[in-house]
Write a protein that holds these residues in place. Structure first.
Motif, PDB file in Angstrom:
ATOM      1  N   HIS A 705       6.858 -11.652   8.075  1.00  0.00           N
ATOM      2  CA  HIS A 705       7.076 -11.826   9.513  1.00  0.00           C
ATOM      3  C   HIS A 705       7.880 -10.635  10.034  1.00  0.00           C
ATOM      4  O   HIS A 705       9.022 -10.411   9.601  1.00  0.00           O
ATOM      5  N   LEU A 706       7.300  -9.898  10.942  1.00  0.00           N
ATOM      6  CA  LEU A 706       7.866  -8.638  11.427  1.00  0.00           C
ATOM      7  C   LEU A 706       8.379  -8.777  12.853  1.00  0.00           C
ATOM      8  O   LEU A 706       7.971  -9.672  13.600  1.00  0.00           O
ATOM      9  N   GLN A 707       9.254  -7.858  13.211  1.00  0.00           N
ATOM     10  CA  GLN A 707       9.710  -7.755  14.596  1.00  0.00           C
ATOM     11  C   GLN A 707       9.864  -6.287  14.951  1.00  0.00           C
ATOM     12  O   GLN A 707      10.006  -5.423  14.083  1.00  0.00           O
ATOM     13  N   GLY A 708       9.807  -6.002  16.244  1.00  0.00           N
ATOM     14  CA  GLY A 708       9.915  -4.629  16.687  1.00  0.00           C
ATOM     15  C   GLY A 708       9.664  -4.505  18.168  1.00  0.00           C
ATOM     16  O   GLY A 708       9.712  -5.490  18.923  1.00  0.00           O
ATOM     17  N   SER A 709       9.386  -3.312  18.586  1.00  0.00           N
ATOM     18  CA  SER A 709       9.100  -3.043  19.991  1.00  0.00           C
ATOM     19  C   SER A 709       7.654  -3.414  20.301  1.00  0.00           C
ATOM     20  O   SER A 709       6.752  -3.097  19.516  1.00  0.00           O
ATOM     21  N   PRO A 710       7.377  -4.099  21.397  1.00  0.00           N
ATOM     22  CA  PRO A 710       5.990  -4.442  21.737  1.00  0.00           C
ATOM     23  C   PRO A 710       5.081  -3.215  21.705  1.00  0.00           C
ATOM     24  O   PRO A 710       5.388  -2.175  22.295  1.00  0.00           O
ATOM     25  N   GLY A 711       3.984  -3.344  20.971  1.00  0.00           N
ATOM     26  CA  GLY A 711       3.033  -2.249  20.842  1.00  0.00           C
ATOM     27  C   GLY A 711       3.355  -1.266  19.735  1.00  0.00           C
ATOM     28  O   GLY A 711       2.546  -0.374  19.443  1.00  0.00           O
ATOM     29  N   GLU A 712       4.495  -1.402  19.089  1.00  0.00           N
ATOM     30  CA  GLU A 712       4.884  -0.487  18.015  1.00  0.00           C
ATOM     31  C   GLU A 712       3.958  -0.662  16.811  1.00  0.00           C
ATOM     32  O   GLU A 712       3.681  -1.780  16.379  1.00  0.00           O
ATOM     33  N   LEU A 713       3.481   0.440  16.263  1.00  0.00           N
ATOM     34  CA  LEU A 713       2.607   0.407  15.099  1.00  0.00           C
ATOM     35  C   LEU A 713       3.453   0.560  13.840  1.00  0.00           C
ATOM     36  O   LEU A 713       4.182   1.534  13.675  1.00  0.00           O
ATOM     37  N   VAL A 714       3.357  -0.423  12.951  1.00  0.00           N
ATOM     38  CA  VAL A 714       4.168  -0.477  11.742  1.00  0.00           C
ATOM     39  C   VAL A 714       3.252  -0.383  10.528  1.00  0.00           C
ATOM     40  O   VAL A 714       2.225  -1.076  10.460  1.00  0.00           O
ATOM     41  N   ASN A 715       3.600   0.453   9.564  1.00  0.00           N
ATOM     42  CA  ASN A 715       2.810   0.638   8.355  1.00  0.00           C
ATOM     43  C   ASN A 715       3.582   0.146   7.144  1.00  0.00           C
ATOM     44  O   ASN A 715       4.680   0.636   6.860  1.00  0.00           O
ATOM     45  N   PHE A 716       3.028  -0.857   6.424  1.00  0.00           N
ATOM     46  CA  PHE A 716       3.625  -1.362   5.194  1.00  0.00           C
ATOM     47  C   PHE A 716       2.726  -1.004   4.019  1.00  0.00           C
ATOM     48  O   PHE A 716       1.502  -1.139   4.101  1.00  0.00           O
ATOM     49  N   ALA A 717       3.361  -0.552   2.933  1.00  0.00           N
ATOM     50  CA  ALA A 717       2.619  -0.166   1.732  1.00  0.00           C
ATOM     51  C   ALA A 717       2.836  -1.191   0.622  1.00  0.00           C
ATOM     52  O   ALA A 717       3.929  -1.752   0.490  1.00  0.00           O
ATOM     53  N   PHE A 718       1.796  -1.401  -0.192  1.00  0.00           N
ATOM     54  CA  PHE A 718       1.822  -2.358  -1.298  1.00  0.00           C
ATOM     55  C   PHE A 718       1.064  -1.761  -2.480  1.00  0.00           C
ATOM     56  O   PHE A 718       0.286  -0.819  -2.329  1.00  0.00           O
ATOM     57  N   SER A 719       1.289  -2.354  -3.660  1.00  0.00           N
ATOM     58  CA  SER A 719       0.372  -2.135  -4.769  1.00  0.00           C
ATOM     59  C   SER A 719       0.084  -3.490  -5.403  1.00  0.00           C
ATOM     60  O   SER A 719       0.914  -4.403  -5.359  1.00  0.00           O
ATOM     61  N   VAL A 720      -1.120  -3.607  -5.983  1.00  0.00           N
ATOM     62  CA  VAL A 720      -1.553  -4.863  -6.592  1.00  0.00           C
ATOM     63  C   VAL A 720      -1.848  -4.610  -8.065  1.00  0.00           C
ATOM     64  O   VAL A 720      -2.646  -3.728  -8.405  1.00  0.00           O
ATOM     65  N   ASN A 721      -1.188  -5.378  -8.913  1.00  0.00           N
ATOM     66  CA  ASN A 721      -1.399  -5.280 -10.363  1.00  0.00           C
ATOM     67  C   ASN A 721      -1.218  -3.852 -10.873  1.00  0.00           C
ATOM     68  O   ASN A 721      -1.911  -3.408 -11.800  1.00  0.00           O
ATOM     69  N   GLY A 722      -0.313  -3.129 -10.237  1.00  0.00           N
ATOM     70  CA  GLY A 722      -0.012  -1.768 -10.670  1.00  0.00           C
ATOM     71  C   GLY A 722      -1.041  -0.735 -10.282  1.00  0.00           C
ATOM     72  O   GLY A 722      -0.955   0.419 -10.709  1.00  0.00           O
ATOM     73  N   ASP A 723      -2.032  -1.128  -9.457  1.00  0.00           N
ATOM     74  CA  ASP A 723      -3.083  -0.191  -9.062  1.00  0.00           C
ATOM     75  C   ASP A 723      -2.634   0.662  -7.880  1.00  0.00           C
ATOM     76  O   ASP A 723      -1.470   0.689  -7.499  1.00  0.00           O
TER      77      ASP A 723
END
Length: 748
Positions: A705-723
């Motif tokens: 659940h994120l919060q920020g400025s309306p219209g702000e583009l947020v980039n989150f990075a992940f990895s799955v099973n070490g890939d």
């Protein structure tokens, strides 16, 4: 030695405060007391400290146990107060020749001890003749009287005891402790994880410690310049123990004293100047006593604002420094108004033109101040040329009310040590406290917060009684290229008192032509990272056209809200051990750690800089051992996670000041058959911040659940099973929130 009256063995460890209650897990600290007034402190069957002389000054003479001060009775005592149940002894002393009664009480709680001095009768002629001595001594300990393998950190000087900080081995003649007016808490620790903090617990502005080098002893009491002590005056010292190192000792000691003085986090959490990006003009800034060519400060500040709007730099306030108000020939403030040549149209006009609130600096008061009755003003001041000090609550009420009319939201009281350097402040037992309480009451009445600058440890500790003091400088003045960013130790002390540590301003680009210092800033990345990880104000001070927006925005969201960790980054305990013991155990340089806690999950941050040799950092070193995390860094777009454990330490090396190492830890989230690692916002210094992430939910999906400025583009990075890395982009909704769902790779 007299027959043992009472020997108390305490079972102690951390305090956990929940819903205003205290609970304890237990380890061993030993307090032994004797009927002849002696006492000792032991940790795990090992004696750390044994008592030295108890004394007071009276009728101009030092009254000691062998000369004038008689121990007439020793009583067992017990009670219950806000901190819980306690037991102990009271030593009743008398100076028969002048009928002076003085009681010294040891109050033993679960994992700490309070030593109380009670002047049962009024005492005159108490001054020791030296401001840096003490007029009363209890507790007192021999230096090296117990375990001679202890290390110490001694806070002292201004900037919350940072400028004169000392460390070494707690034995004679090695120990050189800070004492007197500039002195602060004394921290003792062994080569393992046991630590003790000894510090004033009340009457902070009148309290001092004295290191008697000749007598190899250290004494806590009332500062040496005081000449009269009123009847029933009580001063207290606290000795606080932790079995888990210096960082945890400060954290838990701070939690205790903030609970005792009812200092919560509400003002700190709501202070705009702590939570949002601001533009600063103090020493080190490009526009510190410097304007654009052939123009006024008024025009310069308005032009800075225009530049930041065009470039979309989200400053949310401006800071004005000492360049705006008139001063006498000695540098003291005469009137806190804008000089006509600085702001020709006045402060209110500039505030409206900037369309942003103001934080403003002030120095010590001149004896020529126009506010004083003696100079034709309306308010009571005590004058001691060339300085003065207000002693009138109506002054501060009016002063702060006037400043609200031109947009002030945060009042920066600088030169605190200089103001306290007056004879009257160091000889009157109440004046220093009343001065700061009145200042704080005026600010609170007018909805302002306060930053302390050049504060001695006594000022910083006095802020426990002043909720609107939310922040304090913990380093010397910034100058391009200098090392005042080293705040990893002083931040522990400030944060424990509920003060957000401020590292001062900084530049975001290396070369800014035309600067008054003739210098450059090679460590722009380090400056930006330290400011953000401090949890204090982030206040750049670039020349118009010289801001590195990409670097600057690593600290905050689109609106300038600073993305912080849950606590300030502080030096690891092993760094303190190396400084104190000089035995090669610990990093040769700076390694600080902090973390973010969200929904019960922990995300660690490690900052390393100016290392001269490789250091193998383990999870135990970090102080945040949360499961078996993965560790990763982000360098030039490259992400790679590694194992991190006692068997697989992080080998920190090649971390110079101009290219510090920043590493992060994250737990593995099990979602169905997948193991998911959250890298977070890797283009921010704090990749997982409570200012960005409100909640993490784990079920058949991973929801963030994120919060920020309306219209702000947020980039989150992940990895799955070490890939390989997976990026998910979210656009914050009109209500300032969004929910990122990992499995569906979408946001709503």
């Amino acid at each position: 030695m007299a027959v043992l009256q009472r020997s108390l063995v305490l079972l102690v460890t951390f305090i956990h405060l929940s819903h205003g209650k205290l609970s304890f897990a237990k380890q061993k600290l030993h307090i032994t007391m004797y009927t002849d007034g002696m006492y000792s402190i032991g940790v795990n069957q090992d004696t750390w400290l044994t008592s030295a002389d108890t004394y007071i000054y009276a009728s101009g003479t030092k009254q000691t146990g062998g000369q004038g001060l008689k121990l007439v009775e020793t009583n067992g005592v017990s009670g219950v107060d806000k901190l819980g149940n306690w037991n102990g002894l009271t030593f009743q002393y008398l100076v028969p020749s002048i009928n002076v009664s003085f009681h010294a009480t040891i109050k033993v709680y679960e994992n700490f001890v309070v030593f109380a001095q009670n002047f049962k009768t009024q005492v005159q002629g108490t001054t020791s003749g030296e401001f840096d001595s003490v007029i009363s001594s209890f507790p007192s300990f021999g230096v090296g009287s117990g375990n001679t393998s202890l290390g110490y950190v001694s806070f002292g000087g201004n900037m919350v005891g940072d400028t004169h900080m000392k460390w070494g081995r707690f034995k004679s003649p090695d120990a050189t402790l800070n004492y007197g007016i500039i002195g602060g808490p004394l921290v003792l620790f062994d080569s393992g994880s046991d630590a003790i903090i000894i510090a004033p617990f009340s009457q902070f502005m009148a309290a001092s410690l004295y290191h008697d080098v000749t007598g190899n002893s250290v004494h806590w009491g009332v500062m040496g310049g005081v000449n009269t002590v009123p009847e029933n005056y009580v001063y207290e010292t606290i000795l606080f123990y932790s079995p888990d190192g210096v960082n945890r000792a400060f954290s838990e000691w701070g939690r205790l004293i903030k609970f005792y003085y009812d200092k919560d986090e509400s003002y700190r959490k709501s202070d705009l100047t702590i939570n949002y990006l601001g533009y600063w003009t103090d020493n080190g800034a490009f526009y510190y006593y410097n304007t654009e060519t052939n123009t006024t400060y008024e025009r310069t500040m308005i032009d800075v604002r225009k530049y930041t709007v065009v470039e979309k730099i989200p400053y949310r306030y401006f800071q004005f420094d000492s360049w705006f108000y008139p001063k006498d020939e000695y540098g003291g403030v005469t009137t806190w108004v804008a000089m006509e040549g600085i702001f020709p149209d006045g402060l209110r006009y500039v505030w409206n033109a900037l369309d942003l609130p103001i934080a403003a600096h002030n120095r010590y008061w001149s004896s020529q101040t126009t506010y004083a009755i003696q100079n034709g003003g309306k308010f009571k001041f005590l004058l001691e040329p060339p300085k003065a000090i207000p002693v009138d609550q109506t002054f501060w009420d009016s002063f702060h009310q006037d400043a609200k009319q031109w947009g002030l939201i945060m009042y920066e009281q600088d030169w605190l040590d200089v103001e306290f350097g007056m004879n009257i402040t160091r000889s009157d037992i109440y004046l220093g406290r009343e001065w700061l309480l009145q200042m704080g009451a005026g600010a609170r009445k007018n909805d302002l917060t306060i930053q302390y600058c050049m504060s001695l440890p006594r000022h910083a500790m006095q802020s426990l009684e002043i909720p609107v003091v939310t922040q304090a400088r913990v380093s010397g003045d910034y100058q391009p290229g200098n090392d005042q960013w080293r705040i990893g130790i002083s931040s522990m002390f400030a944060d424990a008192l509920g003060l957000a540590p401020f590292k001062d301003t900084f530049w975001t680009t290396t070369n800014q032509t035309g600067n008054k210092y003739g210098k450059s800033e090679p460590n722009i990345v380090l400056q930006s990272a330290v400011a953000t990880l401090s949890t204090g104000p982030v206040g750049p001070s670039d020349k118009i056209g010289a801001t590195d927006l990409n670097l600057l925005m690593r600290c905050c969201n689109q609106d300038g809200l600073i993305l912080k960790p849950s606590r300030p980054a502080t030096a690891i305990d092993k760094q303190l051990h190396r400084l104190a013991f000089d035995d090669g155990v610990g990093p040769a340089g700076e390694i600080w750690t902090t973390y973010t806690e969200i929904s019960g999950y922990y995300f660690g941050i490690i900052l390393a800089a100016d290392l001269s040799e490789m250091y193998p950092l383990t999870p135990q070193d970090t102080g945040f051992q949360f499961g078996t995390p993965k560790i990763f860094s982000y360098n030039e777009g490259h992400l790679e996670a590694m194992n991190f454990s006692e068997q697989y330490p992080l080998k920190l090396q090649d971390c110079p000041k101009e290219a510090p190492c920043v590493w992060y830890t994250s737990s593995i989230f099990q979602v169905g058959t997948n193991e998911i690692l959250i890298y977070g916002e890797v283009n921010k210094w704090v990749t997982m911040s409570p200012q960005r992430v409100q909640e993490i939910l784990v079920s058949d999906d991973l929801e963030i659940h994120l919060q920020g400025s309306p219209g702000e583009l947020v980039n989150f990075a992940f990895s799955v099973n070490g890939d390989s890395i997976q990026d998910i982009y979210c656009s914050i909704g009109n209500d300032g929130t969004a929910i990122l769902r990992f499995n569906s790779k979408n946001c709503s």
